[in-house]
Design an enzyme around this catalytic site. Sequence first.
Site, PDB file in Angstrom:
ATOM      1  CB  CYS B  96      -0.981  -0.043   1.166  1.00 34.37           C
ATOM      2  SG  CYS B  96      -2.316   1.155   1.005  1.00 34.37           S
ATOM      3  CG  HIS B 222      -3.572  -3.570   3.289  1.00 29.88           C
ATOM      4  ND1 HIS B 222      -2.507  -2.942   3.891  1.00 29.88           N
ATOM      5  CD2 HIS B 222      -4.293  -2.587   2.711  1.00 29.88           C
ATOM      6  CE1 HIS B 222      -2.580  -1.635   3.697  1.00 29.88           C
ATOM      7  NE2 HIS B 222      -3.658  -1.381   2.978  1.00 29.88           N
ATOM      8  CD  GLU B 224      -0.845  -5.485   5.754  1.00 24.14           C
ATOM      9  OE1 GLU B 224      -0.780  -6.076   4.651  1.00 24.14           O
ATOM     10  OE2 GLU B 224      -1.111  -4.270   5.855  1.00 24.14           O
TER      11      GLU B 224
END
Lengths: 798, 267
Positions: B96, B222, B224
């Site tokens: 990002c 994302h 994560e």
Amino acid sequence: MSSTVQEIEILNADDTELMRISREGTLSLNLNEMQAIQTHFKGLGRNPTDVEIETLAQTWSEHCVHKTFKSVILYSEDGKEPERIDGLFPTFIQRATEEIAKPWCVSVFSDNAGIIEFDDTYNLVFKVETHNHPSAIEPYGGAGTGIGGVIRDSLGTGLGAKPILNTDVFCFGMPDTPYPQLPKGTLHPKRVFKGVVAGVRDYGNRMGIPTANGAILFDTRYTANPLVFCGNVGLIPRNRCEKSVEPGDLVVAIGGQTGRDGIHGATFSSAELDDTSENLGSVVQIGNPIMEKKIVDALLQARDRNLYRSITDCGAGGFSSAVGEMGEHVGAEVHLERVSLKYEGLAPWEIWLSEAQERMVIAVPPENLDELIEICEAEVVEATVLGTFTDTHRLQVFYEGKVAADLEMEFLHNGLPQPVKQAVWHPPQHPEMASRDKETEDYTDDLCQLLASPNIASKESVIRQYDHGVQGGMVINPLVGSENDGPSDACVVTPVIGSRKGVVIANGINPKYSDVDPYNSAAAAIDEALRNIIAVGGNLEKTALLDNFCWGNPDKSDRLGELVRAARACYDIATAYGTPFISGKDSLYNEYSDTTTGEQRAIPATLLISAICVMPDIQRAVTMDVKTPGNYIYVVGNTYPELGGSHYFGIHGFIGNNAPIVRPDEGKLTMEKLSTAISNGLVRSCHDCSEGGIGVAAAEMAFAGGYGMALNLRNIPTGDKITADDMLLFSESNSRFLVEIEPEHQQAYETHMAGVPTGCLGTVTDTPDFVINGTTGNSIISTAIDTLKSAWQAPLQW
Amino acid sequence: MLKPKALILRTAGTNCDAETDAAFQLAGAETALIHIQNLISDKVDLTDYQILAIPGGFSYGDDISAGILLAVEMKHKLADALNKFVADGKLILGICNGFQVLVRTGLLPGINLPGSDTPEMTQQTTLAMNTSAKFECRWVGLETEESTCVFTEGIKDNIYLPVAHAEGRFTAPPGVLEELESNKQVVLRYAKSEYPHNPNGSDADIAGICDTTGRIFGLMPHPERFLMKWNHPRWTRLTKTTGNNSEEGDGLAIFKNAVNYIKSHGK
């Protein structure tokens, strides 16, 4: 503006002159309070300085000291003999928590936020604040600093919590208000809406805190006085929850510089707004979320190394409030010329009172100062030693070596005269609406109108602008279902990645019932918040509440009467459900006057209840979208003839008188049994019945899951006999849910729920048809789920 | 062998550092959250690490444009250390805001400039304002392309990850786009072209790219945020029907690949 300390001549002032000083200085002090200050300084034989009188005005402001909730009230109901109430807060809020006595409440009402236990390592903190007056004048800045402020409340609780979740609830005027009908000097509701959403978005997203729960309500009475509730949940190590201040500790300011922004916020918000308030631009602060993020980054490191003993945020009242509160039991000495300024030319009292954002004050033992400064330098955050905590029990402020204020802590914190306030309550009478069963055979249009009413309609366009996934712990999103766009009842997150222990956050708010009785409104708000917790798989046993009252002017006895009704409901219902209050806030004087016409507008009596629940295993969570055709839809809990203040009456222009009441004996059993049914895996989906009753809840479940339903109203358990179809469909009785049960679990579900009224309404179908038959067997609703979904999605897509 | 060491880079406004840190730990790395000031002042030595991760956030507020200030800081204050890191065959991941930073430093796509045999840390592509002109937080389907990227080796053809950004529209001059395609540097594409499936209007639906070596990877989604299966927005619908008992989310594989690459290449 002079940059020296001025003396304020009050020793010889008469009452008129005292009130002129209060009014012209935006002090918001009443005559009693001005006289108490005059008497105190007469005893000292000198006039106060401007710094002293400003400090007193701030410390004694409604915003900071909550005098209405502490004062004695003589309450008279419907012309009866007055009853004496020794403070709404101790009588109804604090007492409820004390009697419920949950061992997992770690800190209640004393710190900047309430603290409850989470797991073996961490506790949770939770606080909700309001930022109403600033958001009325400057929506973007007002809302952004609202969220910024409540984040600092978490950071200022114990020795500092890591902010993990934001919640936001807004109340605006009607979005279609014609411009000529706007009260003088107010912004259009749509403009306020967009500004507030952008403010929360830009602050919350930059801070990296998921905004995952909230609500948006509309009522024409919020036009001049919008409400902006901002909440924050924080995670704090169990051994960092206590604070103390020792004489000799340094007063250290961390974070942003001080400017002339936000002067008089505390006192401004303790008065009514009028059509000239828009000129008070300097009372609204300017936010800088990256500064606040840096403060969090630096302070949490310092916390973990035990470098300071106490912390609080600079909120309303700035340094005056922060240092005054921290030093209350010891004393403090502060040198204002050391404060890091944005620009020159501030008067000493402005430095002291400025509500410039992103500042915290900590108490640092001198031997830890170097290590603290090293951390701050590494994170590029300013740390400034302003003075020392002392053992003088005085608040002593200096400017360039001269005394600017020298006040006894005792007078500052306990010198406020306690007034006796009058409150009255007369139940209103509204015209009743008869059942429309004789007029119509089809309620499809009514259902679509309800789904499209702005309070119920989808808020997706707002939710998607908030980052709700940051921090990586999202379990139940605010939007759920086959296309990720159905309305979740609550959000669930795991604050520790990989752990199955979750936090559930929900809210309840229903100001429409206040038009009938604020007691019902408050009771329903608690019931709704708890229903939302239960609906996603939470439990009553480990749920705590926050109360945020937004009210009109409490100096008017009818407004105060409404406040007494609502506070009493808080006690009654919270104790019955066994869910303690751990923190709360009130924002009063939400009232607007037009200075030329004399027109007065108060907001509807509005209580927001926020709920936080610790969930042992998030794998037991459920969502509200239906999952599989062939499954049964059951209603849980009794339906009563309760359409007073309902949305159904609302779309037909009625208020009515039978607002839903909470029957906690029924509600508690319902919620407990349903909670265990869910954690035993017997329930495939669950949605609470709130605005729009069973009709709206069923429609939302169907279109969120992408399947139709075939239902009938015959098996709805009722408390009192109900024959009207519209009453069954749209009554907003509390403590009710719709659940989806798989055929193989039907028997186990029914057995488990013994003692709780529950009835099977029909099934989930694999066609897109949404069909409901009335009590006579005729179809009363027949449409496609896409039609319902479009009606629900269209209104607020801007 | 020793655990591979991942440096999670922080600065003012970084805000996905904790979950990126958790992801690398779950994947088997030893991790450190390091403020860029500590690299600039040489308190921390980049050569001690094998993986550099630049997490999401709003570095320095993103007030000029996303990631640019951190990119300038890295280019001007850490260029030598970064060039050595890359030359040593180590891994860089930008998620990002970190992707925005890598694009603005020119480390991505890192194709050679015309008439030169090095990319010379020059910006060649950009991540512009979303076509919807607003911040978008939503889950998107992604197709994994056949590429040289070590982070996505062997992962599923279709993965599901969240995006949350206002400036994610990948765009590049036609020549650069062609070269990215022919070099197989396009790593992830949004599975459908229309909004909101392509949430930002990216050229060729590009969601993530790698450099010519495959060892520098940047993506807007994302990974994560999808480490555990219950992060999926529809996990309550899926578990019952798919019978998939793995607790792992789609995103974890990307971090595991990085860790395993270091382990097997002994960097």
